[in-house]
Design an enzyme around this catalytic site. Sequence first.
Site, PDB file in Angstrom:
ATOM      1  N   GLU A 292      40.898  35.848  35.646  1.00  0.00           N
ATOM      2  CA  GLU A 292      41.665  36.890  36.338  1.00  0.00           C
ATOM      3  C   GLU A 292      40.667  37.837  36.990  1.00  0.00           C
ATOM      4  OE1 GLU A 292      44.454  40.714  36.284  1.00  0.00           O
ATOM      5  OE2 GLU A 292      43.005  40.359  34.700  1.00  0.00           O
TER       6      GLU A 292
ATOM      7  N   ASP B 285      41.502  37.414  30.820  1.00  0.00           N
ATOM      8  CA  ASP B 285      42.020  38.656  31.390  1.00  0.00           C
ATOM      9  C   ASP B 285      40.900  39.640  31.735  1.00  0.00           C
ATOM     10  OD1 ASP B 285      44.274  40.554  31.807  1.00  0.00           O
ATOM     11  OD2 ASP B 285      43.302  41.617  30.156  1.00  0.00           O
TER      12      ASP B 285
HETATM   13  C1  GLC Z   1      45.064  42.571  33.469  1.00  0.00           C
HETATM   14  C2  GLC Z   1      46.559  42.382  33.333  1.00  0.00           C
HETATM   15  C3  GLC Z   1      47.247  43.716  33.376  1.00  0.00           C
HETATM   16  C4  GLC Z   1      46.689  44.597  32.289  1.00  0.00           C
HETATM   17  C5  GLC Z   1      45.150  44.661  32.355  1.00  0.00           C
HETATM   18  C6  GLC Z   1      44.565  45.307  31.131  1.00  0.00           C
HETATM   19  O1  GLC Z   1      44.720  43.070  34.695  1.00  0.00           O
HETATM   20  O2  GLC Z   1      47.035  41.539  34.344  1.00  0.00           O
HETATM   21  O3  GLC Z   1      48.639  43.574  33.261  1.00  0.00           O
HETATM   22  O4  GLC Z   1      47.215  45.887  32.416  1.00  0.00           O
HETATM   23  O5  GLC Z   1      44.588  43.381  32.438  1.00  0.00           O
HETATM   24  O6  GLC Z   1      44.516  44.421  30.057  1.00  0.00           O
END
Ligand code: GLC
Length: 637
Positions: free
Chosen positions: A328, A286
């Site tokens: 991500e 993430d």
């Molecule tokens: C990523 C997740 C999102 C979250 C962020 C902070 O972007 O997809 O939903 O708010 O991380 O952890």
Amino acid sequence: MAEKKAPSKKASKTPRKQPLAHAAAQAKSDATFQSRLARHHDELRWLYMELYNNGDMFAELCDQMKRFYDERSEKLKKLDAAREASGEWYRSRDMLGMQMYIDNFAGDIPGVEKNLDYLERCNVNYIHLMPFLDTPSDKSRSDGGYAVSDFRRVKPELGTMDDLAHLADKCHDRGISLCMDFVMNHTSDEHEWARRARAGEGEYMSRYFFTADQGLIDQYTRDVPQVFPTTAPGHFTYLPELGQSVMTQFYPYQWDLNYRNPRVFNEMMYNFLFLANQGMDIIRIDAVPYIWKQLGTNCRNLPQVHTIVRMMRMISEIVCPGIVLLGEVVMAPVEVVPYFGTVEKPECHMLYNVTTMATTWNSVACRDTRLLRRQLETVCSLPHEYTFLNYLRCHDDIGWGLDYATLSDWGMEEVPHKHYLNEYFQGHTEGSVSRGELYNADPITGDARFCATTASMCGIEAAGFEGDAQAMDVAIRKDIMLHAYLLAQSGLPIIYSGDEIGQVNDYTYKDDPEKAEDSRYIHRGAFPWDLVKNVRSKKTVQGRIFGALSKLEGIRRDEKIFDADAQTEIVGYSDPAILWMRRRMDGRTLDAVFNFSDEDRTLWMPEEGEYRDLATGEVDEFQTFELSAWDFRWYVH
Ligand code: GLC
């Protein structure tokens, strides 16, 4: 006594052999570990020392890798070996993913296990369980699960770590893989490290970024863009009990971890390996671009981030090589692609195709596919080894990260264009059938993002509300067409849970004070199980969408033309509303044609010939064909 002796005699026969067999198995297993370690040791050590210059901590990391390897179950080790041998298992065209919130879908983890039959009916063999680790119990302080308080504990209302491992095991028996989030940029402020840091323990304070220097905070504010400009402005949160501020790039209760501290890196890797050993197959890293901070930069995608991801890749290849790292990286394409690393030194196995996703919706709003064609051409020109995760919608907002340089050449400027898109998708523009809400509208920059479900963006919500059957036909066609386009791309398609039955926006979050501030909850509604019974009827919205998707997914699985290794190109068709994707494999060609306009079209094949419509199975000889508004064809010859 006699009773006791007899079994021990019996037992004494086998134990003599067992230790030997056991020792041999252990030696074999050790040898596997050692050979994997040997393959990566020098590079791993080099990178680690470059970043941390700490041999003791590196030695500890190696010891712990061995410990986690030893603790890994035999069944998982077998799966690792099979995946190592078969190569890139996650690139297979029969992979189909679904992303879901455990509570929305089935209440808790055992509930998900009970509903695996339904997921198999959806053709799903990859399940992304949205964050389920322990978070602050107040939902307004959990960021949908992305504020983790304990990386080794499941949120009690969702189940236990044993339930998770059990689910993973049952999934593996059915050939289903599990994906989970590894939220590595920050912890919640209730994590033990944060609590001890807040109590002033230096060791734990050094795992975060603390400062009392307002000048420094001002500099970050100047140089670093805001993640949540409206819902969580600023980069630091003041803690009166310490008289200091802590870095919080996301929400104030999400404290950024300090990866300059090798203790943080090591401990987070141990958490990662612990979770891998519960049977996770895909680990979604993430918000990875944010993990390294350097004053004077924008603190995104810094070289050290790539060093860390490369080290993670090697660590997982040593301990649990069956695992896939999914990055991500919600960034511009030039920033995204480097996260694949190089062929010799790979980083992530898979990345989100975020620009394609945003550009797709841009095409829906503009009824113009030119920008999407350019984007897809870029993707087609990348090496086939680069695997993207394709999706129409996910749990987050759509951030309108488009190629504004090109749009500007065409006379469209960023701020007014975003304004147009947001107006269109909120249903404010004439002719728009979409429904949804803005997210983090920034009054200063004029920037805003957008939230809604696929079905609501396609017009299913509006047509249902207005009871307009004709509009519903078009909306369903648009929804199915977009899925057909998703499935025609190379990469791993992920369906957002609920999209398989056309789930619309859920406005009830506004009544819940813990969610009301975050419009992303509009597309995080409870799964409407009561509508699932409709999937058998072709007369229902659910049945029409579910049936069409099932059929297309089956075709994708059966037809080699959808292989990740097929040659792909974008045909420069004269009508900008038409997207024409071509795939070639083993002498066969697929023309996948999509009508992004509100009008029916007559289209021309490059030459007259015999074409088979993959969806209907009909074979016909023709050069021109009719394509209704928002319809598609998959023609093969
Ligand atoms: C990523 C997740 C999102 C979250 C962020 C902070 O972007 O997809 O939903 O708010 O991380 O952890």
